[in-house]
Design a protein around this motif. Sequence first.
Motif, PDB file in Angstrom:
ATOM      1  N   MET A  59      43.477  87.987 -16.292  1.00 55.45           N
ATOM      2  CA  MET A  59      42.450  88.365 -15.321  1.00 55.45           C
ATOM      3  C   MET A  59      42.968  89.280 -14.215  1.00 55.45           C
ATOM      4  O   MET A  59      42.175  89.779 -13.406  1.00 55.45           O
ATOM      5  CB  MET A  59      41.841  87.108 -14.683  1.00 55.45           C
ATOM      6  CG  MET A  59      41.302  86.073 -15.648  1.00 55.45           C
ATOM      7  SD  MET A  59      40.050  86.713 -16.796  1.00 55.45           S
ATOM      8  CE  MET A  59      38.754  87.204 -15.668  1.00 55.45           C
ATOM      9  N   ALA A  60      44.273  89.504 -14.150  1.00 55.61           N
ATOM     10  CA  ALA A  60      44.863  90.176 -12.996  1.00 55.61           C
ATOM     11  C   ALA A  60      44.470  91.643 -12.861  1.00 55.61           C
ATOM     12  O   ALA A  60      44.552  92.204 -11.766  1.00 55.61           O
ATOM     13  CB  ALA A  60      46.389  90.060 -13.049  1.00 55.61           C
ATOM     14  N   ALA A  61      44.041  92.270 -13.933  1.00 51.51           N
ATOM     15  CA  ALA A  61      43.584  93.653 -13.823  1.00 51.51           C
ATOM     16  C   ALA A  61      42.206  93.742 -13.181  1.00 51.51           C
ATOM     17  O   ALA A  61      41.824  94.808 -12.676  1.00 51.51           O
ATOM     18  CB  ALA A  61      43.560  94.310 -15.206  1.00 51.51           C
ATOM     19  N   ASP A  62      41.479  92.634 -13.164  1.00 46.79           N
ATOM     20  CA  ASP A  62      40.111  92.619 -12.649  1.00 46.79           C
ATOM     21  C   ASP A  62      39.982  91.879 -11.325  1.00 46.79           C
ATOM     22  O   ASP A  62      39.017  92.087 -10.590  1.00 46.79           O
ATOM     23  CB  ASP A  62      39.179  91.959 -13.672  1.00 46.79           C
ATOM     24  CG  ASP A  62      39.179  92.691 -14.997  1.00 46.79           C
ATOM     25  OD1 ASP A  62      38.537  93.747 -15.073  1.00 46.79           O
ATOM     26  OD2 ASP A  62      39.840  92.208 -15.945  1.00 46.79           O
ATOM     27  N   TYR A  63      40.920  90.985 -11.023  1.00 42.84           N
ATOM     28  CA  TYR A  63      40.831  90.123  -9.855  1.00 42.84           C
ATOM     29  C   TYR A  63      42.163  90.059  -9.107  1.00 42.84           C
ATOM     30  O   TYR A  63      43.233  90.280  -9.683  1.00 42.84           O
ATOM     31  CB  TYR A  63      40.509  88.678 -10.259  1.00 42.84           C
ATOM     32  CG  TYR A  63      39.126  88.401 -10.766  1.00 42.84           C
ATOM     33  CD1 TYR A  63      38.111  88.025  -9.892  1.00 42.84           C
ATOM     34  CD2 TYR A  63      38.835  88.468 -12.131  1.00 42.84           C
ATOM     35  CE1 TYR A  63      36.838  87.719 -10.365  1.00 42.84           C
ATOM     36  CE2 TYR A  63      37.567  88.163 -12.610  1.00 42.84           C
ATOM     37  CZ  TYR A  63      36.576  87.793 -11.715  1.00 42.84           C
ATOM     38  OH  TYR A  63      35.317  87.491 -12.184  1.00 42.84           O
TER      39      TYR A  63
END
Length: 293
Positions: A59-63
């Motif tokens: 999820m780190a690319a989005d959040y």
Amino acid sequence: MSHATSLAPRLHEVQCLGSRGLHRMAYAEWGDPQNPKVLVCVHGLSRQGRDFDVLAQAMAADYRVVCPDVVGRGRSDWLADPMGYVIPAYVADMVTLLARLDAQTVHWVGTSMGGLIGMGLAALPGSPIDRLVLNDVGPTIEWASLQRIGQYLGQPAHWATLDEAADALWAISSSFGPHSRAQWLALSAAQLKADGAGFKPHYDPAIAQAFRAVTPEVAAAGEAMLWASYDQIRCPTLLLRGAESDLLSAQTAAAMGQRGPRARLFSFEGVGHAPTLVQADQVAAVRAFLLEP
């Protein structure tokens, strides 16, 4: 943000106020720290925030992904008063964390205890949670499951090696469902604290005191309050359930789909309490819900 950045969390702490003064709550942060989209992931009763490493990387690319160690677990402080290990106090700590993050709204993934904390926060007027994932937990918690957990929670343990510890942890965690050896070793490593020449569990054994103080009568009263809180939740809610869960019954899951936020149910076959959100299908279910328009 580079892929390399997403693989290495930043480790932080925040001071929180308890009944006997201040305590530190540690948290791992993934992704761009300037990203206004914040995802908070909160673990289960005797676990810690690094349980979410796989999901956080996904999820780190989005959040901006934040995974706290609830007080008494992982790198966070232990409380002087063991009776402070209760859900309302954890909710208060999370409010302090969100203030530190300067997050106006957040998405929330909570496994078991982390889901109860999320329910408590999401039910508050003006709650910052606008999308909620409850992982194998609901307002009604099966008494037999609480008794099972009470058999091992807080018991003294010492292991000579990571492999020995992983085997012992698997003996009480096989309901998490199938995992490769590499997956289980990764989940086990952060659960351990150096103890002489070996390891011990990375949580305060005293968390068991408040847990064992729960009687069937106390549990029934708590259930009524949890249902009242659940009925106040207004944000879109996804309920994940291990199809073989002994903590979240199929009946409770069905009721959660009919009242309150009318949670959408996603069930995982061959898994009990609780899905670890390590397997690709589990990550995909969370990701699809959180990122849908």
